[in-house]
Design a protein around this motif. Structure first.
Motif, PDB file in Angstrom:
ATOM      1  N   VAL A 164      -2.602   6.137  -9.865  1.00  0.00           N
ATOM      2  CA  VAL A 164      -2.344   7.390 -10.569  1.00  0.00           C
ATOM      3  C   VAL A 164      -3.087   8.527  -9.868  1.00  0.00           C
ATOM      4  CG1 VAL A 164      -2.568   8.637 -12.758  1.00  0.00           C
ATOM      5  CG2 VAL A 164      -1.915   6.224 -12.754  1.00  0.00           C
ATOM      6  N   GLU A 165      -4.354   8.280  -9.524  1.00  0.00           N
ATOM      7  CA  GLU A 165      -5.108   9.281  -8.765  1.00  0.00           C
ATOM      8  C   GLU A 165      -5.660   8.714  -7.468  1.00  0.00           C
ATOM      9  OE1 GLU A 165      -8.037  11.022 -11.327  1.00  0.00           O
ATOM     10  OE2 GLU A 165      -6.577  12.354 -12.262  1.00  0.00           O
ATOM     11  N   SER A 166      -5.822   7.404  -7.405  1.00  0.00           N
ATOM     12  CA  SER A 166      -6.313   6.767  -6.178  1.00  0.00           C
ATOM     13  C   SER A 166      -5.225   5.844  -5.628  1.00  0.00           C
ATOM     14  CB  SER A 166      -7.586   5.968  -6.480  1.00  0.00           C
ATOM     15  OG  SER A 166      -7.344   5.021  -7.507  1.00  0.00           O
ATOM     16  N   PRO A 167      -5.218   5.598  -4.309  1.00  0.00           N
ATOM     17  CA  PRO A 167      -4.164   4.753  -3.720  1.00  0.00           C
ATOM     18  C   PRO A 167      -4.166   3.333  -4.295  1.00  0.00           C
ATOM     19  CG  PRO A 167      -5.355   5.945  -2.010  1.00  0.00           C
ATOM     20  CD  PRO A 167      -6.122   6.140  -3.284  1.00  0.00           C
ATOM     21  N   ILE A 168      -2.988   2.722  -4.307  1.00  0.00           N
ATOM     22  CA  ILE A 168      -2.864   1.332  -4.742  1.00  0.00           C
ATOM     23  C   ILE A 168      -2.105   0.581  -3.651  1.00  0.00           C
ATOM     24  CG2 ILE A 168      -0.735   1.778  -6.069  1.00  0.00           C
ATOM     25  CD1 ILE A 168      -1.801  -0.283  -8.125  1.00  0.00           C
ATOM     26  N   GLU A 169      -2.559  -0.647  -3.367  1.00  0.00           N
ATOM     27  CA  GLU A 169      -1.978  -1.411  -2.254  1.00  0.00           C
ATOM     28  C   GLU A 169      -1.583  -2.810  -2.716  1.00  0.00           C
ATOM     29  OE1 GLU A 169      -2.035  -4.373   0.848  1.00  0.00           O
ATOM     30  OE2 GLU A 169      -3.816  -4.061  -0.394  1.00  0.00           O
ATOM     31  N   VAL A 170      -0.396  -3.228  -2.344  1.00  0.00           N
ATOM     32  CA  VAL A 170       0.106  -4.571  -2.662  1.00  0.00           C
ATOM     33  C   VAL A 170       0.747  -5.153  -1.403  1.00  0.00           C
ATOM     34  CG1 VAL A 170       1.711  -5.931  -4.049  1.00  0.00           C
ATOM     35  CG2 VAL A 170       0.527  -3.998  -5.089  1.00  0.00           C
ATOM     36  N   LEU A 224       1.797  -2.837   1.250  1.00  0.00           N
ATOM     37  CA  LEU A 224       2.561  -1.675   0.771  1.00  0.00           C
ATOM     38  C   LEU A 224       1.590  -0.768   0.021  1.00  0.00           C
ATOM     39  CD1 LEU A 224       5.478  -0.413   0.243  1.00  0.00           C
ATOM     40  CD2 LEU A 224       5.396  -1.639  -1.936  1.00  0.00           C
ATOM     41  N   THR A 225       1.409   0.463   0.502  1.00  0.00           N
ATOM     42  CA  THR A 225       0.416   1.364  -0.088  1.00  0.00           C
ATOM     43  C   THR A 225       1.084   2.614  -0.649  1.00  0.00           C
ATOM     44  OG1 THR A 225      -1.243   0.612   1.492  1.00  0.00           O
ATOM     45  CG2 THR A 225      -1.715   2.667   0.348  1.00  0.00           C
ATOM     46  N   LEU A 226       0.754   2.929  -1.911  1.00  0.00           N
ATOM     47  CA  LEU A 226       1.229   4.157  -2.542  1.00  0.00           C
ATOM     48  C   LEU A 226       0.039   5.094  -2.709  1.00  0.00           C
ATOM     49  CD1 LEU A 226       3.827   4.660  -5.281  1.00  0.00           C
ATOM     50  CD2 LEU A 226       1.556   5.614  -5.689  1.00  0.00           C
ATOM     51  N   ASP A 227       0.139   6.284  -2.141  1.00  0.00           N
ATOM     52  CA  ASP A 227      -0.928   7.283  -2.229  1.00  0.00           C
ATOM     53  C   ASP A 227      -0.451   8.420  -3.135  1.00  0.00           C
ATOM     54  OD1 ASP A 227      -2.816   9.232  -1.929  1.00  0.00           O
ATOM     55  OD2 ASP A 227      -2.451   9.609   0.190  1.00  0.00           O
ATOM     56  N   PRO A 228      -0.923   8.465  -4.390  1.00  0.00           N
ATOM     57  CA  PRO A 228      -0.413   9.462  -5.339  1.00  0.00           C
ATOM     58  C   PRO A 228      -0.827  10.894  -5.005  1.00  0.00           C
ATOM     59  CG  PRO A 228      -2.198   8.203  -6.322  1.00  0.00           C
ATOM     60  CD  PRO A 228      -1.928   7.577  -4.998  1.00  0.00           C
ATOM     61  N   VAL A 262       4.353   6.753   0.569  1.00  0.00           N
ATOM     62  CA  VAL A 262       4.406   5.292   0.512  1.00  0.00           C
ATOM     63  C   VAL A 262       4.421   4.806   1.956  1.00  0.00           C
ATOM     64  CG1 VAL A 262       5.664   3.270  -0.295  1.00  0.00           C
ATOM     65  CG2 VAL A 262       5.694   5.375  -1.660  1.00  0.00           C
ATOM     66  N   THR A 263       3.454   3.949   2.300  1.00  0.00           N
ATOM     67  CA  THR A 263       3.360   3.489   3.689  1.00  0.00           C
ATOM     68  C   THR A 263       3.219   1.977   3.770  1.00  0.00           C
ATOM     69  OG1 THR A 263       0.956   3.835   3.623  1.00  0.00           O
ATOM     70  CG2 THR A 263       2.288   5.618   4.553  1.00  0.00           C
ATOM     71  N   THR A 264       3.585   1.447   4.937  1.00  0.00           N
ATOM     72  CA  THR A 264       3.350   0.049   5.277  1.00  0.00           C
ATOM     73  C   THR A 264       2.636   0.052   6.624  1.00  0.00           C
ATOM     74  OG1 THR A 264       5.374  -0.242   6.555  1.00  0.00           O
ATOM     75  CG2 THR A 264       5.551  -0.553   4.169  1.00  0.00           C
ATOM     76  N   VAL A 265       2.320  -1.126   7.142  1.00  0.00           N
ATOM     77  CA  VAL A 265       1.685  -1.173   8.468  1.00  0.00           C
ATOM     78  C   VAL A 265       2.607  -0.619   9.545  1.00  0.00           C
ATOM     79  CG1 VAL A 265      -0.006  -2.989   8.075  1.00  0.00           C
ATOM     80  CG2 VAL A 265       2.340  -3.615   8.596  1.00  0.00           C
TER      81      VAL A 265
END
Length: 230
Positions: A129-135, A138-142, A147-150
């Motif tokens: 929501v305010e900090s990036p999340i990675e799975v 796959l990284t989402l930077d709010p 949205v990025t990958t390697v």
């Protein structure tokens, strides 16, 4: 502006005004309600980021409203700070037991209120929501809205981005199309449920072969975001 919206629920106009000034000075948006009924309508329609809720309200009490909000799926995660003139330990415990995140006794200083509010928002804001999340890479930077990958950045539309952000911050839970419409499009927007399927297809296409398996179809129910095999 912080971009965060706080709902002030208090039947005393001077107290609402004092809180509104403090919030404005701290760069928060605010909404006001004088009773539980007005508050509930605003909460469903506007989905505030936090609720400042007076214990003693005409009609339905603040505690009853808090209990109701914590039971409803669409409002259960909105943090609540109870405002009250009651200092007894039993009342404090009752407020926290119904799901309130904090408790401030009147009279309080605007500075104390804003400090407590910031602390609760920090505590209750999940990653993504305010900090990036990675799975799985796959990284989402709010903050950067990326949205990025390697392999690099992924291209997707604003609705697909909001869908992915919702899924990544609510993993391993199944959501119906109706629930996704409420959470991603907003409850006051008329969109057909099948529209969700179209955007799910677009999101899977944007994620590509490596990540499209994360968006799983649950037959007869809806969709979920999961790293486990369907």
């Amino acid at each position: 502006m912080s971009g965060k919206t706080v709902l002030i629920v208090d039947d005393e106009a001077p107290i609402r005004e004092m809180i509104a000034v403090a919030l404005e000075m701290a760069d928060y948006n605010y909404l006001e309600a004088a009773d539980a009924r007005e508050a509930h309508a605003l909460i469903i329609d506007q989905q505030p980021d936090l609720i400042l809720l007076d214990w003693m309200l005409p009609g339905t009490s603040g505690v009853e409203l808090a209990r109701r909000l914590k039971k409803e799926e669409t409002t259960s995660e909105i943090p609540i700070i109870m405002l009250t003139a009651k200092v007894e330990e039993d009342n404090k415990i009752q407020g926290l037991e119904v799901g309130a995140d904090d408790y401030i006794t009147k009279p309080f200083s605007p500075r104390e209120l804003v400090a407590r509010l910031k602390a609760v928002l920090r505590r209750t804001t999940p990653p993504g929501v305010e900090s990036p999340i990675e799975v799985e890479g796959l990284t989402l930077d709010p903050v950067g809205h990326r949205v990025t990958t390697v392999q690099g950045a992924l291209s997707m539309g604003p609705t697909e981005y909001r869908l992915l952000q919702f899924f990544m911050t609510h993993q391993e839970r199944v959501y119906t199309r109706s629930q996704l419409l409420d959470q991603v499009w907003g409850g006051n927007v008329y969109v057909e449920e099948r529209t969700v399927d179209v955007h799910i297809r677009r999101l899977r296409k944007a994620l590509g072969d490596k990540y499209d398996h994360l968006i799983q179809t649950v037959r007869g129910t809806g969709y979920r975001f999961s790293t486990r095999a369907a």
